[in-house]
Design a protein around this motif. Structure first.
Motif, short mmCIF file in Angstrom:
data_model
loop_
_atom_site.label_atom_id
_atom_site.label_comp_id
_atom_site.label_asym_id
_atom_site.label_seq_id
_atom_site.Cartn_x
_atom_site.Cartn_y
_atom_site.Cartn_z
N HIS A 194 0.88 -1.30 -0.08
CA HIS A 194 -0.14 0.03 -0.12
C HIS A 194 0.91 1.28 0.06
O HIS A 194 1.72 1.40 0.79
CB HIS A 194 -0.91 0.12 1.23
CG HIS A 194 -1.99 1.13 1.29
ND1 HIS A 194 -3.10 0.77 1.87
CD2 HIS A 194 -1.83 2.19 0.38
CE1 HIS A 194 -3.87 2.07 1.65
NE2 HIS A 194 -3.43 2.78 0.88
N ILE A 195 0.95 1.99 -0.87
CA ILE A 195 1.65 3.25 -1.08
C ILE A 195 0.84 4.62 -0.80
O ILE A 195 -0.37 4.51 -1.40
CB ILE A 195 2.03 3.46 -2.62
CG1 ILE A 195 3.24 2.41 -2.92
CG2 ILE A 195 2.81 4.83 -2.84
CD1 ILE A 195 3.64 2.07 -4.28
N LEU A 196 1.41 5.38 0.02
CA LEU A 196 0.59 6.68 0.03
C LEU A 196 1.41 7.83 -0.45
O LEU A 196 2.69 7.87 0.02
CB LEU A 196 0.33 6.79 1.70
CG LEU A 196 -0.63 5.92 2.31
CD1 LEU A 196 -0.15 4.55 2.62
CD2 LEU A 196 -1.02 6.88 3.68
N GLN A 197 0.78 8.57 -1.10
CA GLN A 197 1.73 9.67 -1.74
C GLN A 197 0.92 10.95 -1.87
O GLN A 197 0.00 11.16 -2.47
CB GLN A 197 2.04 9.01 -3.21
CG GLN A 197 2.79 10.20 -4.28
CD GLN A 197 4.04 10.49 -3.62
OE1 GLN A 197 4.80 9.46 -3.41
NE2 GLN A 197 4.55 11.76 -3.82
N LEU A 216 5.49 -3.16 -9.94
CA LEU A 216 4.72 -4.08 -8.94
C LEU A 216 3.64 -4.89 -9.27
O LEU A 216 3.00 -4.57 -10.28
CB LEU A 216 4.46 -3.32 -7.57
CG LEU A 216 5.32 -2.49 -6.70
CD1 LEU A 216 4.85 -1.56 -5.68
CD2 LEU A 216 6.17 -3.50 -6.02
N PRO A 217 3.43 -6.24 -8.62
CA PRO A 217 2.28 -6.79 -9.08
C PRO A 217 0.95 -6.13 -8.81
O PRO A 217 0.77 -5.87 -7.64
CB PRO A 217 2.51 -8.15 -8.40
CG PRO A 217 3.49 -8.09 -7.35
CD PRO A 217 4.29 -6.78 -7.60
N ALA A 218 0.25 -5.87 -9.82
CA ALA A 218 -0.83 -4.95 -9.69
C ALA A 218 -1.90 -5.48 -8.85
O ALA A 218 -2.62 -4.58 -8.17
CB ALA A 218 -1.64 -4.67 -11.17
N ASP A 219 -2.35 -6.78 -8.81
CA ASP A 219 -3.32 -7.32 -7.68
C ASP A 219 -3.13 -7.13 -6.52
O ASP A 219 -3.77 -7.32 -5.78
CB ASP A 219 -3.67 -8.95 -8.22
CG ASP A 219 -2.40 -9.71 -8.37
OD1 ASP A 219 -2.63 -10.75 -8.10
OD2 ASP A 219 -1.12 -9.11 -8.10
N ASP A 220 -1.77 -7.08 -5.91
CA ASP A 220 -1.49 -6.72 -4.54
C ASP A 220 -1.10 -5.68 -4.26
O ASP A 220 -0.62 -5.29 -3.23
CB ASP A 220 -0.22 -7.56 -4.06
CG ASP A 220 -0.72 -9.14 -4.31
OD1 ASP A 220 0.24 -9.95 -4.28
OD2 ASP A 220 -1.69 -9.52 -3.79
N VAL A 221 -1.35 -4.01 -4.86
CA VAL A 221 -0.84 -2.90 -4.69
C VAL A 221 -1.93 -2.01 -4.70
O VAL A 221 -3.05 -2.06 -5.62
CB VAL A 221 0.09 -2.49 -6.02
CG1 VAL A 221 0.29 -1.25 -5.86
CG2 VAL A 221 1.15 -3.36 -6.03
#
Length: 254
Positions: A194-197, A216-221
């Motif tokens: 999980h990215i917070l930007q 990154l693997p899209a289904d886990d991001v």
């Protein structure tokens, strides 16, 4: 405030604070020239304490309460310290929470732990992630004067918006950064990310986070773009989002 304990890593005293609790534990990885007593780390510590969840944080050498000189630091050195602290103080599954440069350290830790057969990372929460910042964000905009300073003195200084002391960028940091690049191809974390930007981040543009997501693997991001959020992401609403992201990941992993 409970004083830190110290772990000797390659002759340097690395300051560590740990709260025991349930797994998956939370491991905080701070940013360049920041320390483990910052607002985000303190907020997470209080949340983890209230949840009865394990929480671990440390200062890299040359930072905060740890020994060593800041100018002697490199990504490889701070990575080695982070791995040593992780291996010494944690058991079971852990969630790495990396802020700015700490996100780079977190991604490298995943690579090194998996290489060693240690598959204990349950998830990554990355705030204003700055992986590869030396090559992607510093080197491309070096001025002639800065290049000359790196050649002749081995470092250059930049005023900091976050401290009275300037940022120091050394030739060793930049050269070592090239040996730790993670954004050169697909990044297999083998765990949710999980990215917070912040969209008002003057230091790490949102395009950098988007580039990272693409590797990154899209289904886990999950990518959360925060209107008005700056690089610190320390406003009350930013801290609330951080806690919710970590809490959700811990529940998912638990």
């Amino acid at each position: 405030m409970t004083p830190p304990v110290f772990l000797d890593v390659d002759g340097l005293s690395i300051a560590v604070r740990q709260t025991a609790g349930a797994a998956p534990g939370i491991v905080w990885l701070g940013g360049y020239k920041s320390d483990m007593l910052g607002t985000k780390a303190e907020t997470l510590s209080q949340w983890a304490d209230g949840q009865g969840r394990a929480f671990l944080r440390h200062d890299y050498s040359g930072h905060g309460e740890s020994g060593g000189a800041f100018a002697d630091g490199t990504i490889s050195k701070w990575l080695a310290e982070s791995l040593a602290v992780f291996r010494h103080y944690t058991k079971g599954k852990q969630i790495l929470v990396g802020s700015s440069m700490g996100a780079w350290i977190a991604l490298r830790m995943v690579q090194e732990l998996r290489k060693a057969g240690e598959n204990r990372i349950a998830g990554l929460v990355l705030l204003a992630p700055a992986p590869d910042f030396t090559a992607e964000l510093v080197e491309p905009v070096l001025t002639k004067a800065q290049k000359r300073a790196l050649r002749e003195k081995g470092f250059f200084e930049e005023p900091s918006d976050y401290s009275a002391e300037p940022y120091v960028y050394t030739r060793a940091l930049i050269e070592d950064g090239r040996n730790n690049l993670v954004m050169t191809g697909p990044i297999d974390t083998h765990c949710p990310v999980h990215i917070l930007q912040g969209l008002a981040d003057p230091d790490v543009p949102s395009s950098h986070a988007l580039k990272l997501v693409g590797l990154l693997p899209a289904d886990d991001v999950t990518l959360s773009l925060i209107p008005g959020g700056d690089h610190r992401l320390s406003r009350p609403q930013d801290l609330d989002m951080l806690v919710r992201a970590v809490d959700a990941m811990a529940r998912q992993a638990g």
